[in-house]
Design an enzyme around this catalytic site. Structure first.
Site, PDB file in Angstrom:
ATOM      1  CB  CYS A  15      13.254  17.705 -26.602  1.00 28.87           C
ATOM      2  SG  CYS A  15      13.399  16.676 -25.113  1.00 28.87           S
ATOM      3  CE  LYS A  25      11.289  21.969 -26.699  1.00 29.69           C
ATOM      4  NZ  LYS A  25      11.954  21.338 -25.527  1.00 29.69           N
ATOM      5  CD  GLU A  51      16.700  19.421 -26.327  1.00 29.60           C
ATOM      6  OE1 GLU A  51      16.000  20.327 -25.840  1.00 29.60           O
ATOM      7  OE2 GLU A  51      16.459  18.209 -26.169  1.00 29.60           O
TER       8      GLU A  51
END
Length: 537
Positions: A392, A336, A276
Protein backbone atom coordinates in the site's frame (compact mmCIF):
# COMPACT_ATOMS: atom_id res chain seq x y z
CA UNK A 1 4.23 43.35 -4.21
CA UNK A 2 0.90 44.07 -2.58
CA UNK A 3 0.32 41.53 0.25
CA UNK A 4 -3.18 40.68 -1.02
CA UNK A 5 -1.82 40.05 -4.50
CA UNK A 6 0.91 37.86 -3.03
CA UNK A 7 -1.64 35.69 -1.21
CA UNK A 8 -3.86 35.50 -4.27
CA UNK A 9 -0.96 34.32 -6.43
CA UNK A 10 -0.05 31.68 -3.86
CA UNK A 11 -3.63 30.36 -3.85
CA UNK A 12 -3.62 30.27 -7.65
CA UNK A 13 -0.34 28.32 -7.62
CA UNK A 14 -1.79 25.75 -5.21
CA UNK A 15 -4.83 25.23 -7.37
CA UNK A 16 -2.68 25.02 -10.49
CA UNK A 17 -0.45 22.35 -8.96
CA UNK A 18 -3.51 20.13 -8.42
CA UNK A 19 -3.70 19.76 -12.20
CA UNK A 20 -0.30 18.04 -12.34
CA UNK A 21 -1.56 14.96 -10.46
CA UNK A 22 -4.09 12.25 -11.35
CA UNK A 23 -6.73 12.36 -12.50
CA UNK A 24 -5.95 15.62 -14.34
CA UNK A 25 -2.43 14.56 -15.35
CA UNK A 26 -1.40 17.94 -16.82
CA UNK A 27 2.27 17.58 -15.88
CA UNK A 28 3.32 20.98 -17.21
CA UNK A 29 1.15 22.57 -14.53
CA UNK A 30 3.87 21.70 -11.96
CA UNK A 31 6.67 23.98 -13.21
CA UNK A 32 4.12 26.71 -13.96
CA UNK A 33 2.67 26.46 -10.43
CA UNK A 34 6.13 26.64 -8.90
CA UNK A 35 6.96 29.64 -11.06
CA UNK A 36 3.94 31.42 -9.59
CA UNK A 37 4.96 30.39 -6.07
CA UNK A 38 8.52 31.57 -6.58
CA UNK A 39 7.15 34.90 -7.83
CA UNK A 40 4.68 35.21 -4.94
CA UNK A 41 7.18 34.31 -2.19
CA UNK A 42 10.09 36.42 -3.46
CA UNK A 43 10.67 39.38 -1.16
CA UNK A 44 7.98 38.23 1.27
CA UNK A 45 10.22 37.86 4.28
CA UNK A 46 9.75 35.11 6.84
CA UNK A 47 6.31 35.89 8.31
CA UNK A 48 4.53 36.74 5.10
CA UNK A 49 6.29 33.91 3.31
CA UNK A 50 4.93 31.46 5.87
CA UNK A 51 1.34 32.70 5.54
CA UNK A 52 1.58 32.72 1.76
CA UNK A 53 3.03 29.21 1.68
CA UNK A 54 0.47 27.87 4.15
CA UNK A 55 -2.51 29.20 2.22
CA UNK A 56 -1.08 28.01 -1.08
CA UNK A 57 -0.45 24.61 0.48
CA UNK A 58 -4.05 24.40 1.63
CA UNK A 59 -5.21 25.26 -1.90
CA UNK A 60 -3.17 22.28 -3.10
CA UNK A 61 -3.52 19.64 -0.40
CA UNK A 62 -7.19 20.08 0.52
CA UNK A 63 -8.53 19.04 -2.92
CA UNK A 64 -5.82 16.50 -3.78
CA UNK A 65 -6.18 14.67 -0.45
CA UNK A 66 -9.98 14.80 -0.39
CA UNK A 67 -10.06 11.01 -0.77
CA UNK A 68 -8.70 10.68 2.80
CA UNK A 69 -12.03 11.84 4.20
CA UNK A 70 -14.39 10.06 1.84
CA UNK A 71 -15.67 7.68 4.54
CA UNK A 72 -14.18 8.99 7.80
CA UNK A 73 -15.41 12.57 7.59
CA UNK A 74 -13.84 15.96 7.04
CA UNK A 75 -11.83 16.25 10.28
CA UNK A 76 -9.07 13.69 9.44
CA UNK A 77 -8.94 14.95 5.84
CA UNK A 78 -8.57 18.61 6.80
CA UNK A 79 -6.14 17.79 9.60
CA UNK A 80 -3.91 15.85 7.19
CA UNK A 81 -4.13 18.59 4.54
CA UNK A 82 -3.30 21.29 7.08
CA UNK A 83 -0.33 19.34 8.42
CA UNK A 84 1.06 18.96 4.90
CA UNK A 85 0.39 22.63 4.13
CA UNK A 86 2.46 23.64 7.15
CA UNK A 87 5.53 22.28 5.39
CA UNK A 88 4.80 24.56 2.46
CA UNK A 89 4.42 27.36 4.97
CA UNK A 90 7.92 26.53 6.19
CA UNK A 91 9.17 26.57 2.60
CA UNK A 92 7.56 29.96 2.03
CA UNK A 93 9.14 31.35 5.18
CA UNK A 94 12.64 30.11 4.35
CA UNK A 95 12.57 31.24 0.75
CA UNK A 96 10.80 34.50 1.61
CA UNK A 97 13.64 35.31 3.99
CA UNK A 98 16.40 34.24 1.58
CA UNK A 99 14.87 36.40 -1.18
CA UNK A 100 14.03 39.32 1.09
CA UNK A 101 15.91 41.77 -1.14
CA UNK A 102 13.30 41.22 -3.81
CA UNK A 103 15.17 39.25 -6.49
CA UNK A 104 14.08 35.74 -7.51
CA UNK A 105 16.74 33.23 -6.44
CA UNK A 106 16.18 30.03 -8.44
CA UNK A 107 18.78 27.85 -6.70
CA UNK A 108 17.60 28.91 -3.25
CA UNK A 109 14.01 28.15 -4.22
CA UNK A 110 14.93 24.66 -5.51
CA UNK A 111 16.92 23.83 -2.38
CA UNK A 112 14.13 24.99 -0.08
CA UNK A 113 11.61 22.91 -2.00
CA UNK A 114 13.66 19.70 -1.81
CA UNK A 115 14.40 20.11 1.89
CA UNK A 116 10.74 20.86 2.71
CA UNK A 117 9.60 17.77 0.78
CA UNK A 118 12.25 15.65 2.51
CA UNK A 119 11.14 16.90 5.92
CA UNK A 120 7.48 16.23 5.02
CA UNK A 121 8.41 12.67 3.99
CA UNK A 122 9.92 11.94 7.41
CA UNK A 123 7.95 13.79 10.08
CA UNK A 124 5.87 13.38 12.10
CA UNK A 125 5.57 9.64 12.76
CA UNK A 126 7.60 8.66 9.72
CA UNK A 127 6.15 11.34 7.46
CA UNK A 128 3.72 11.32 4.56
CA UNK A 129 5.52 11.64 1.19
CA UNK A 130 2.32 11.32 -0.87
CA UNK A 131 2.04 14.02 -3.56
CA UNK A 132 5.75 14.66 -3.83
CA UNK A 133 6.30 16.84 -6.86
CA UNK A 134 7.91 13.94 -8.76
CA UNK A 135 4.82 11.74 -8.38
CA UNK A 136 2.93 13.87 -10.88
CA UNK A 137 5.67 13.61 -13.53
CA UNK A 138 5.48 10.00 -14.73
CA UNK A 139 4.51 11.14 -18.24
CA UNK A 140 6.87 14.11 -18.50
CA UNK A 141 10.51 14.56 -19.50
CA UNK A 142 11.13 15.62 -15.89
CA UNK A 143 9.99 12.19 -14.70
CA UNK A 144 12.74 10.37 -16.60
CA UNK A 145 15.32 12.17 -14.44
CA UNK A 146 14.22 9.98 -11.55
CA UNK A 147 16.64 7.30 -12.77
CA UNK A 148 19.51 9.69 -12.01
CA UNK A 149 18.68 10.92 -8.51
CA UNK A 150 15.30 9.67 -7.38
CA UNK A 151 12.17 11.65 -6.59
CA UNK A 152 14.08 14.45 -4.74
CA UNK A 153 16.18 15.14 -7.84
CA UNK A 154 13.08 15.36 -10.03
CA UNK A 155 11.47 17.75 -7.55
CA UNK A 156 14.56 19.95 -7.47
CA UNK A 157 14.72 20.22 -11.26
CA UNK A 158 11.01 21.04 -11.55
CA UNK A 159 11.35 23.65 -8.81
CA UNK A 160 14.47 25.12 -10.41
CA UNK A 161 12.81 25.37 -13.81
CA UNK A 162 9.78 27.04 -12.24
CA UNK A 163 11.94 29.57 -10.41
CA UNK A 164 13.87 30.30 -13.61
CA UNK A 165 10.57 31.10 -15.31
CA UNK A 166 9.77 33.44 -12.43
CA UNK A 167 13.16 35.11 -12.80
CA UNK A 168 12.58 35.54 -16.54
CA UNK A 169 9.20 37.13 -15.82
CA UNK A 170 10.77 39.43 -13.24
CA UNK A 171 13.41 40.60 -15.73
CA UNK A 172 10.79 41.08 -18.44
CA UNK A 173 8.61 43.24 -16.21
CA UNK A 174 11.65 45.19 -15.06
CA UNK A 175 12.56 45.87 -18.68
CA UNK A 176 9.05 47.07 -19.44
CA UNK A 177 9.14 49.37 -16.41
CA UNK A 178 12.51 50.79 -17.42
CA UNK A 179 11.29 51.45 -20.95
CA UNK A 180 8.18 53.22 -19.74
CA UNK A 181 10.12 55.25 -17.20
CA UNK A 182 12.74 56.47 -19.62
CA UNK A 183 12.07 59.35 -21.98
CA UNK A 184 14.97 58.50 -24.27
CA UNK A 185 15.83 54.81 -24.05
CA UNK A 186 18.78 53.72 -26.21
CA UNK A 187 18.77 50.37 -28.03
CA UNK A 188 21.56 49.17 -25.77
CA UNK A 189 19.59 49.84 -22.60
CA UNK A 190 16.57 48.03 -24.04
CA UNK A 191 18.35 44.91 -25.29
CA UNK A 192 20.32 44.26 -22.11
CA UNK A 193 17.18 43.42 -20.07
CA UNK A 194 16.00 41.29 -23.03
CA UNK A 195 19.12 39.13 -22.78
CA UNK A 196 18.61 38.90 -19.03
CA UNK A 197 15.13 37.57 -19.75
CA UNK A 198 16.25 35.09 -22.40
CA UNK A 199 18.90 33.28 -20.33
CA UNK A 200 16.63 32.02 -17.50
CA UNK A 201 13.79 31.32 -19.94
CA UNK A 202 16.03 29.18 -22.17
CA UNK A 203 17.54 27.48 -19.11
CA UNK A 204 14.05 26.52 -17.89
CA UNK A 205 13.24 25.10 -21.32
CA UNK A 206 16.46 23.04 -21.35
CA UNK A 207 15.69 21.65 -17.89
CA UNK A 208 12.20 20.76 -19.07
CA UNK A 209 13.46 18.68 -21.98
CA UNK A 210 16.84 17.27 -20.91
CA UNK A 211 15.13 14.25 -19.36
CA UNK A 212 14.35 12.98 -22.85
CA UNK A 213 18.03 12.03 -23.12
CA UNK A 214 17.86 9.70 -20.10
CA UNK A 215 17.64 6.05 -21.25
CA UNK A 216 15.06 3.77 -19.65
CA UNK A 217 16.00 0.27 -20.85
CA UNK A 218 13.41 -2.51 -20.79
CA UNK A 219 15.50 -5.45 -22.01
CA UNK A 220 16.27 -8.58 -20.05
CA UNK A 221 14.97 -12.09 -19.49
CA UNK A 222 11.26 -12.19 -18.79
CA UNK A 223 8.82 -14.00 -16.55
CA UNK A 224 5.05 -14.39 -16.73
CA UNK A 225 3.00 -12.68 -14.03
CA UNK A 226 -0.67 -12.85 -13.09
CA UNK A 227 -2.17 -10.18 -10.84
CA UNK A 228 -5.64 -10.87 -9.47
CA UNK A 229 -8.08 -8.06 -8.62
CA UNK A 230 -10.83 -9.99 -6.87
CA UNK A 231 -13.01 -6.98 -5.89
CA UNK A 232 -15.04 -6.54 -2.70
CA UNK A 233 -18.72 -6.57 -1.83
CA UNK A 234 -18.88 -2.78 -1.44
CA UNK A 235 -16.58 0.23 -1.05
CA UNK A 236 -16.07 1.87 2.31
CA UNK A 237 -14.57 1.20 5.72
CA UNK A 238 -16.56 -2.03 6.01
CA UNK A 239 -15.25 -3.31 2.66
CA UNK A 240 -14.11 -6.50 4.38
CA UNK A 241 -17.11 -7.02 6.66
CA UNK A 242 -17.68 -10.19 4.64
CA UNK A 243 -14.08 -11.32 4.79
CA UNK A 244 -14.80 -14.76 3.42
CA UNK A 245 -16.45 -13.28 0.34
CA UNK A 246 -13.34 -11.21 -0.43
CA UNK A 247 -11.19 -14.32 -0.16
CA UNK A 248 -13.66 -16.30 -2.28
CA UNK A 249 -13.60 -13.54 -4.91
CA UNK A 250 -9.85 -13.85 -5.29
CA UNK A 251 -9.97 -17.62 -5.40
CA UNK A 252 -12.72 -17.57 -8.06
CA UNK A 253 -10.94 -14.98 -10.24
CA UNK A 254 -7.68 -16.93 -10.00
CA UNK A 255 -9.24 -20.28 -10.94
CA UNK A 256 -11.09 -18.65 -13.84
CA UNK A 257 -7.79 -17.26 -15.13
CA UNK A 258 -6.26 -20.72 -14.75
CA UNK A 259 -8.98 -22.14 -17.01
CA UNK A 260 -7.55 -20.04 -19.83
CA UNK A 261 -4.12 -21.52 -19.12
CA UNK A 262 -5.46 -25.08 -19.10
CA UNK A 263 -7.28 -24.44 -22.38
CA UNK A 264 -4.15 -23.03 -24.00
CA UNK A 265 -5.61 -19.54 -24.37
CA UNK A 266 -3.04 -17.92 -22.05
CA UNK A 267 0.52 -18.68 -20.95
CA UNK A 268 1.08 -20.24 -17.54
CA UNK A 269 2.16 -17.66 -14.94
CA UNK A 270 5.49 -17.99 -13.17
CA UNK A 271 4.16 -16.02 -10.20
CA UNK A 272 0.63 -15.10 -9.14
CA UNK A 273 -0.04 -12.05 -6.95
CA UNK A 274 -3.06 -11.28 -4.80
CA UNK A 275 -3.44 -7.78 -3.31
CA UNK A 276 -3.36 -6.45 0.22
CA UNK A 277 -6.27 -7.71 2.38
CA UNK A 278 -7.12 -10.52 -0.04
CA UNK A 279 -7.35 -12.75 3.04
CA UNK A 280 -8.14 -10.81 6.20
CA UNK A 281 -9.01 -14.17 7.71
CA UNK A 282 -5.66 -15.29 9.12
CA UNK A 283 -4.57 -17.83 6.48
CA UNK A 284 -2.11 -19.49 8.84
CA UNK A 285 -4.56 -20.05 11.70
CA UNK A 286 -7.95 -20.47 10.04
CA UNK A 287 -8.23 -23.96 8.58
CA UNK A 288 -10.83 -23.03 5.94
CA UNK A 289 -8.87 -20.05 4.63
CA UNK A 290 -5.64 -22.00 4.56
CA UNK A 291 -7.29 -24.90 2.75
CA UNK A 292 -8.75 -22.62 0.08
CA UNK A 293 -5.37 -21.02 -0.58
CA UNK A 294 -3.50 -24.32 -0.72
CA UNK A 295 -6.08 -25.77 -3.12
CA UNK A 296 -5.69 -22.72 -5.34
CA UNK A 297 -1.89 -23.07 -5.33
CA UNK A 298 -2.21 -26.76 -6.23
CA UNK A 299 -4.48 -25.85 -9.16
CA UNK A 300 -2.04 -23.20 -10.35
CA UNK A 301 1.02 -25.38 -9.85
CA UNK A 302 2.86 -22.11 -9.38
CA UNK A 303 3.77 -19.87 -6.39
CA UNK A 304 1.18 -17.41 -5.08
CA UNK A 305 1.73 -14.23 -3.05
CA UNK A 306 -1.20 -13.56 -0.71
CA UNK A 307 -1.88 -10.27 1.04
CA UNK A 308 -3.36 -10.99 4.44
CA UNK A 309 -3.61 -10.20 8.14
CA UNK A 310 -2.07 -12.36 10.85
CA UNK A 311 -3.34 -12.45 14.42
CA UNK A 312 0.15 -11.98 15.81
CA UNK A 313 2.07 -11.12 17.89
CA UNK A 314 -0.23 -11.39 20.90
CA UNK A 315 -2.33 -8.25 21.19
CA UNK A 316 -1.28 -6.95 17.77
CA UNK A 317 -1.96 -7.53 14.07
CA UNK A 318 0.49 -8.00 11.21
CA UNK A 319 -0.18 -6.76 7.66
CA UNK A 320 1.71 -9.28 5.56
CA UNK A 321 2.55 -10.69 2.19
CA UNK A 322 2.78 -14.48 2.33
CA UNK A 323 4.44 -16.71 -0.26
CA UNK A 324 2.73 -20.07 -0.84
CA UNK A 325 4.36 -22.71 -3.04
CA UNK A 326 2.92 -25.97 -4.43
CA UNK A 327 3.60 -28.90 -2.13
CA UNK A 328 5.33 -26.67 0.42
CA UNK A 329 2.68 -24.35 1.81
CA UNK A 330 3.74 -21.00 3.26
CA UNK A 331 7.49 -20.59 2.69
CA UNK A 332 8.16 -16.89 3.25
CA UNK A 333 6.60 -13.72 4.61
CA UNK A 334 7.02 -9.96 4.53
CA UNK A 335 5.57 -7.79 7.29
CA UNK A 336 4.65 -4.22 6.38
CA UNK A 337 7.46 -1.97 7.57
CA UNK A 338 5.54 1.30 7.72
CA UNK A 339 2.05 0.90 9.22
CA UNK A 340 -0.04 4.01 8.67
CA UNK A 341 -0.34 6.17 11.82
CA UNK A 342 -3.92 6.82 12.98
CA UNK A 343 -5.18 4.12 10.58
CA UNK A 344 -3.19 0.97 11.35
CA UNK A 345 -1.82 2.07 14.71
CA UNK A 346 -2.33 4.97 17.11
CA UNK A 347 0.90 6.69 18.18
CA UNK A 348 0.82 8.20 21.66
CA UNK A 349 -2.67 6.82 22.11
CA UNK A 350 -3.32 8.26 25.58
CA UNK A 351 -2.36 11.76 24.41
CA UNK A 352 -4.56 11.75 21.31
CA UNK A 353 -7.46 10.21 23.23
CA UNK A 354 -7.79 13.52 25.10
CA UNK A 355 -8.76 15.11 21.76
CA UNK A 356 -10.93 12.31 20.37
CA UNK A 357 -12.12 8.95 21.66
CA UNK A 358 -12.33 7.86 17.99
CA UNK A 359 -8.71 6.73 18.24
CA UNK A 360 -9.97 3.63 20.05
CA UNK A 361 -11.74 2.51 16.89
CA UNK A 362 -8.30 1.09 16.10
CA UNK A 363 -8.53 -1.58 18.78
CA UNK A 364 -5.23 -3.33 18.04
CA UNK A 365 -2.12 -1.73 16.60
CA UNK A 366 -0.33 -3.18 13.59
CA UNK A 367 3.28 -4.13 14.22
CA UNK A 368 6.21 -2.82 12.19
CA UNK A 369 8.08 -5.31 10.03
CA UNK A 370 11.80 -5.89 10.63
CA UNK A 371 13.19 -5.21 7.16
CA UNK A 372 12.84 -5.45 3.38
CA UNK A 373 11.15 -8.47 1.83
CA UNK A 374 12.31 -10.28 -1.30
CA UNK A 375 10.53 -13.48 -2.35
CA UNK A 376 12.60 -15.83 -4.52
CA UNK A 377 10.96 -18.29 -6.90
CA UNK A 378 12.27 -20.17 -9.93
CA UNK A 379 10.38 -20.10 -13.23
CA UNK A 380 9.69 -23.11 -15.42
CA UNK A 381 12.52 -21.97 -17.71
CA UNK A 382 14.98 -21.74 -14.84
CA UNK A 383 14.93 -17.96 -14.36
CA UNK A 384 14.92 -16.71 -10.78
CA UNK A 385 12.26 -14.17 -9.89
CA UNK A 386 13.28 -12.03 -6.93
CA UNK A 387 10.19 -10.06 -6.04
CA UNK A 388 10.70 -7.00 -3.82
CA UNK A 389 7.61 -6.34 -1.69
CA UNK A 390 5.79 -3.13 -0.77
CA UNK A 391 2.34 -2.91 0.78
CA UNK A 392 0.00 0.00 0.00
CA UNK A 393 1.36 3.42 1.05
CA UNK A 394 4.88 2.01 1.34
CA UNK A 395 5.29 2.61 -2.39
CA UNK A 396 5.55 6.35 -1.62
CA UNK A 397 8.55 5.93 0.72
CA UNK A 398 11.86 6.22 -1.11
CA UNK A 399 13.89 4.16 1.35
CA UNK A 400 11.47 1.23 1.52
CA UNK A 401 11.44 0.79 -2.25
CA UNK A 402 15.19 1.32 -2.57
CA UNK A 403 15.92 -1.19 0.21
CA UNK A 404 14.04 -3.89 -1.70
CA UNK A 405 16.10 -3.27 -4.83
CA UNK A 406 19.36 -3.18 -2.89
CA UNK A 407 18.35 -6.47 -1.26
CA UNK A 408 18.38 -8.08 -4.72
CA UNK A 409 14.90 -7.59 -6.19
CA UNK A 410 14.75 -7.86 -9.98
CA UNK A 411 11.02 -7.04 -10.04
CA UNK A 412 8.83 -5.08 -7.63
CA UNK A 413 5.43 -6.15 -6.31
CA UNK A 414 3.08 -3.51 -4.89
CA UNK A 415 0.04 -4.93 -3.10
CA UNK A 416 -2.64 -2.46 -2.14
CA UNK A 417 -6.25 -2.12 -1.06
CA UNK A 418 -8.08 0.97 -2.29
CA UNK A 419 -11.59 -0.06 -1.23
CA UNK A 420 -11.60 2.40 1.68
CA UNK A 421 -11.19 5.35 -0.70
CA UNK A 422 -14.09 4.70 -3.04
CA UNK A 423 -14.22 6.13 -6.55
CA UNK A 424 -11.59 8.81 -5.93
CA UNK A 425 -8.20 9.87 -7.28
CA UNK A 426 -6.32 7.94 -4.57
CA UNK A 427 -5.90 4.81 -6.67
CA UNK A 428 -4.69 6.64 -9.82
CA UNK A 429 -2.33 8.68 -7.66
CA UNK A 430 -0.86 5.49 -6.23
CA UNK A 431 -0.49 3.87 -9.64
CA UNK A 432 1.40 6.97 -10.82
CA UNK A 433 3.87 6.48 -7.95
CA UNK A 434 4.46 2.86 -8.97
CA UNK A 435 5.12 4.01 -12.53
CA UNK A 436 7.75 6.46 -11.29
CA UNK A 437 9.33 3.73 -9.13
CA UNK A 438 9.69 1.53 -12.21
CA UNK A 439 11.71 4.28 -13.92
CA UNK A 440 13.65 5.13 -10.78
CA UNK A 441 14.98 1.63 -10.17
CA UNK A 442 14.82 0.15 -13.67
CA UNK A 443 12.47 -2.57 -12.47
CA UNK A 444 9.15 -3.93 -13.67
CA UNK A 445 6.31 -3.47 -11.19
CA UNK A 446 3.33 -5.75 -10.58
CA UNK A 447 0.80 -3.34 -9.07
CA UNK A 448 -2.25 -5.19 -7.76
CA UNK A 449 -5.25 -3.76 -5.89
CA UNK A 450 -8.29 -5.42 -4.38
CA UNK A 451 -10.57 -3.09 -6.34
CA UNK A 452 -8.30 -1.31 -8.87
CA UNK A 453 -6.46 0.23 -10.35
CA UNK A 454 -4.14 -2.68 -11.08
CA UNK A 455 -1.54 -2.85 -13.85
CA UNK A 456 1.67 -4.41 -15.09
CA UNK A 457 4.37 -1.75 -15.40
CA UNK A 458 7.51 -2.06 -17.50
CA UNK A 459 10.81 -0.42 -16.39
CA UNK A 460 10.17 2.61 -18.63
CA UNK A 461 7.14 3.49 -16.50
CA UNK A 462 4.51 2.35 -19.00
CA UNK A 463 1.41 0.90 -17.32
CA UNK A 464 -0.19 -1.98 -19.21
CA UNK A 465 -3.72 -3.40 -18.81
CA UNK A 466 -4.84 -0.75 -16.33
CA UNK A 467 -8.06 -1.98 -14.73
CA UNK A 468 -11.20 -0.10 -13.76
CA UNK A 469 -12.25 0.56 -10.18
CA UNK A 470 -14.49 -1.92 -8.34
CA UNK A 471 -14.47 -4.62 -10.99
CA UNK A 472 -13.16 -8.17 -10.88
CA UNK A 473 -10.25 -8.44 -13.28
CA UNK A 474 -6.80 -9.90 -13.86
CA UNK A 475 -3.64 -8.47 -15.37
CA UNK A 476 -1.33 -10.98 -17.01
CA UNK A 477 1.73 -10.98 -19.21
CA UNK A 478 5.50 -11.10 -19.47
CA UNK A 479 7.67 -8.54 -17.68
CA UNK A 480 11.45 -8.14 -17.94
CA UNK A 481 13.61 -9.10 -14.97
CA UNK A 482 16.50 -6.68 -14.58
CA UNK A 483 19.53 -6.68 -12.32
CA UNK A 484 21.26 -3.50 -13.54
CA UNK A 485 21.17 -0.73 -10.94
CA UNK A 486 20.31 2.85 -11.82
CA UNK A 487 22.32 5.82 -10.60
CA UNK A 488 19.38 6.72 -8.36
CA UNK A 489 19.67 3.34 -6.64
CA UNK A 490 23.38 3.86 -6.00
CA UNK A 491 23.28 7.44 -4.72
CA UNK A 492 20.30 6.82 -2.43
CA UNK A 493 19.54 9.75 -0.12
CA UNK A 494 22.70 11.67 -1.06
CA UNK A 495 20.89 14.30 -3.21
CA UNK A 496 18.59 15.21 -0.32
CA UNK A 497 21.43 15.51 2.19
CA UNK A 498 23.48 17.55 -0.28
CA UNK A 499 20.52 19.90 -0.75
CA UNK A 500 20.09 20.21 3.03
CA UNK A 501 23.79 21.03 3.49
CA UNK A 502 23.69 23.62 0.71
CA UNK A 503 20.57 25.24 2.16
CA UNK A 504 22.09 25.42 5.66
CA UNK A 505 25.18 27.05 4.18
CA UNK A 506 23.02 29.55 2.31
CA UNK A 507 21.06 30.37 5.47
CA UNK A 508 24.25 30.78 7.50
CA UNK A 509 25.71 33.13 4.91
CA UNK A 510 22.44 35.06 4.87
CA UNK A 511 22.50 35.46 8.64
CA UNK A 512 26.12 36.58 8.57
CA UNK A 513 25.40 39.04 5.79
CA UNK A 514 22.37 40.35 7.67
CA UNK A 515 24.48 41.06 10.77
CA UNK A 516 27.02 42.88 8.63
CA UNK A 517 24.33 45.02 7.06
CA UNK A 518 22.83 45.94 10.45
CA UNK A 519 26.31 46.92 11.62
CA UNK A 520 26.28 49.55 8.86
CA UNK A 521 29.80 48.83 7.61
CA UNK A 522 31.36 50.81 4.74
CA UNK A 523 29.66 50.15 1.46
CA UNK A 524 27.06 47.90 3.06
CA UNK A 525 23.45 48.97 2.46
CA UNK A 526 21.20 49.47 5.46
CA UNK A 527 18.49 46.79 5.37
CA UNK A 528 17.26 47.19 8.90
CA UNK A 529 13.76 48.12 7.77
CA UNK A 530 10.89 46.18 9.33
CA UNK A 531 9.85 43.01 7.55
CA UNK A 532 6.46 44.59 6.90
CA UNK A 533 8.22 46.95 4.48
CA UNK A 534 9.74 44.11 2.46
CA UNK A 535 7.11 44.51 -0.23
CA UNK A 536 8.50 47.90 -1.07
CA UNK A 537 11.69 46.23 -2.31
Amino acid sequence: MNPVRRLLLSLIAGGLLCLAFPTFDVWVAAPLALAVWAWAWTGAGGRRGFVSGLLGGLAFFVPTLSWSGIYVGSLPWLALATLQALFLGLAGALYGWLSRRGSVRPMAFALVWVVAEGFRARAPYGGFPWLKLAFGQADSPFGRLVALGGAPFVGSVVALSGALLALAAQHALSAVAERRGSVATSDRRWHLPSRRFALPAVSALVLGTVGLAVPLPTDGPSAQFLGVQGNVARPGLDFNAERRQVLDNHVAATLKAQEDVDAGRAPAPDLVVWPENASDIDPLRNADAKSLILETVDALKRPLIVGGLLEEPVGFVSNVALLFEPGKGNTDRYVKRHPVPFAEYIPNRSFWRTFSKEVDLVRRDFVQGPGPGVFRVTTASGQQVRAGLAICFEVAYDDIMRDAVQAGANVLVVQTNNATFGYTAESPQQLAISRLRAMEFGRSVVHVSTVGQSALITPDGTAHQVTSLFTQAVVRGALPLRDATTLATRVGEAPEWAAAAALLTMLALGLRGGRGERAGGPGVPDTTKDEDDDDAA
